[in-house]
Write a protein that holds these residues in place. Structure first.
Motif, PDB file in Angstrom:
ATOM      1  N   SER A  27      68.678 100.951 -34.597  1.00  0.00           N
ATOM      2  CA  SER A  27      67.743 100.155 -33.464  1.00  0.00           C
ATOM      3  C   SER A  27      68.494  99.533 -32.908  1.00  0.00           C
ATOM      4  O   SER A  27      67.777  98.516 -32.098  1.00  0.00           O
ATOM      5  CB  SER A  27      67.395  99.127 -34.484  1.00  0.00           C
ATOM      6  N   ARG A  28      69.946  98.899 -33.571  1.00  0.00           N
ATOM      7  CA  ARG A  28      70.272  98.195 -32.398  1.00  0.00           C
ATOM      8  C   ARG A  28      71.054  99.193 -30.766  1.00  0.00           C
ATOM      9  O   ARG A  28      71.305  98.454 -29.925  1.00  0.00           O
ATOM     10  CB  ARG A  28      72.092  97.312 -33.076  1.00  0.00           C
ATOM     11  N   LEU A  29      71.433 100.096 -31.635  1.00  0.00           N
ATOM     12  CA  LEU A  29      71.653 100.859 -30.300  1.00  0.00           C
ATOM     13  C   LEU A  29      71.201 101.829 -29.234  1.00  0.00           C
ATOM     14  O   LEU A  29      70.708 101.217 -28.626  1.00  0.00           O
ATOM     15  CB  LEU A  29      72.555 102.504 -31.110  1.00  0.00           C
ATOM     16  N   ILE A  30      69.076 101.477 -29.795  1.00  0.00           N
ATOM     17  CA  ILE A  30      68.415 101.206 -28.681  1.00  0.00           C
ATOM     18  C   ILE A  30      68.305 100.305 -28.164  1.00  0.00           C
ATOM     19  O   ILE A  30      68.096 100.529 -26.542  1.00  0.00           O
ATOM     20  CB  ILE A  30      67.498 101.890 -29.516  1.00  0.00           C
ATOM     21  N   ILE A  31      68.142  99.373 -29.106  1.00  0.00           N
ATOM     22  CA  ILE A  31      68.360  97.985 -27.887  1.00  0.00           C
ATOM     23  C   ILE A  31      69.719  97.481 -26.780  1.00  0.00           C
ATOM     24  O   ILE A  31      69.458  97.284 -25.649  1.00  0.00           O
ATOM     25  CB  ILE A  31      68.800  96.795 -28.751  1.00  0.00           C
ATOM     26  N   ASN A  32      71.185  98.587 -27.077  1.00  0.00           N
ATOM     27  CA  ASN A  32      72.076  98.226 -26.263  1.00  0.00           C
ATOM     28  C   ASN A  32      72.217  99.003 -25.297  1.00  0.00           C
ATOM     29  O   ASN A  32      73.366 100.346 -26.720  1.00  0.00           O
ATOM     30  CB  ASN A  32      73.053  97.501 -26.846  1.00  0.00           C
ATOM     31  N   PRO A  33      71.481  99.204 -24.596  1.00  0.00           N
ATOM     32  CA  PRO A  33      72.409 101.084 -24.674  1.00  0.00           C
ATOM     33  C   PRO A  33      73.358 101.375 -23.871  1.00  0.00           C
ATOM     34  O   PRO A  33      74.332 102.862 -23.334  1.00  0.00           O
ATOM     35  CB  PRO A  33      70.816 101.784 -23.466  1.00  0.00           C
TER      36      PRO A  33
END
Ligand SMILES: Nc1nc2c(ncn2[C@@H]2O[C@H](COP(=O)(O)OP(=O)(O)O)[C@@H](O)[C@H]2O)c(=O)[nH]1
Ligand SMILES: [Mg+2]
Length: 222
Positions: A27-33
């Motif tokens: 989820s964090r990786l998707i939020i911070n591309p």
């Protein structure tokens, strides 16, 4: 001159799966591309086991049929554990019972069913997680279900298993008269370590919410 109208689309995304399958990190990786190597390491190594709900939001402007749409992704990450580990820990059910009345959680735009390719039991658990989602009446005609094989840097997912889960989802949808067909289901291999599939997943979610999320209009602030 009339003010320009701004178009919005928003949607709730819930990653479901057993503990340690990668829900928080993904989820964090998707939020911070656009992460640096260092940020990525920090997220991979320092994401703590959580006993609470985690909320993550991101916004992106996309064009659908020549119309710019400001799309907001709202991630609700629940703790994966179903059993109580200690007096202080909270379970999925306990957290969910608190957030049950949240308007954003009445209907889910994107359900991510996540398993860890190195642990077969986490794939088997997806049936239980899907049952939860059905019992909560989260799935409706504008829900996308993504079956995610995570940690593909460590092992290769079995295509046959993935096909089995996909048909189980379709069977459940049919048995519960859900307005969901094969077009509502996608499968994807991801790795939070090599970032394989992460951009693809983000694009998939943004596109789905921009076209089938909850729409609204507002006036541009000048
Ligand atoms: N090798 C590898 N490790 C991962 C991957 N995704 C998550 N992890 C690690 O798996 C552990 C559990 O991840 P986390 O997001 O906390 O899982 P959650 O309990 O489902 O929220 C952490 O140590 C992560 O760094 C992946 O794709 N590959
Ligand atoms: Mg977590």
């Amino acid at each position: 001159m009339a003010d320009e109208i701004k178009h919005y689309a928003t949607g709730a995304i819930i990653p479901l799966g057993d503990g340690f399958t990668g829900k928080s990190v993904l989820s964090r990786l998707i939020i911070n591309p656009d992460l640096s190597e260092e940020d990525l390491r920090e997220i991979l190594l320092k994401t703590k086991k959580s006993y609470n709900i985690e909320l993550e939001f991101a916004s992106e402007k996309v064009e659908i049929d020549h119309l710019p749409i400001t799309t907001t992704l709202q991630f609700y990450v629940f703790p994966g554990q179903r059993q109580k580990i200690s007096d202080k820990s909270t379970t999925f059910d306990e957290i969910l019972s608190v957030f049950d009345c949240f308007p954003a959680l009445l209907r889910i735009s994107v359900l991510l069913l996540i398993y860890d390719v190195t642990r077969f039991s986490t794939l088997e658990s997806l049936e239980i997680w899907l049952r939860f989602a059905i019992a909560k009446e989260w799935i409706y005609e504008d829900t996308l279900i993504v079956l995610i094989s995570n940690k593909v840097d460590l092992d290769t997912p079995d295509e046959k298993n993935i096909a089995n889960v996909t048909s189980t989802i379709l069977e459940y949808a049919h048995d519960h008269a859900l307005p969901v067909d094969i077009n509502h289901i996608r499968t994807l291999n991801t790795s939070c370590a090599t970032l394989e599939g992460i951009q693809e997943l983000r694009d998939m979610i943004v596109d789905w919410i921009a076209t089938r999320g909850i729409r609204g209009v507002g006036i541009v602030d000048r």
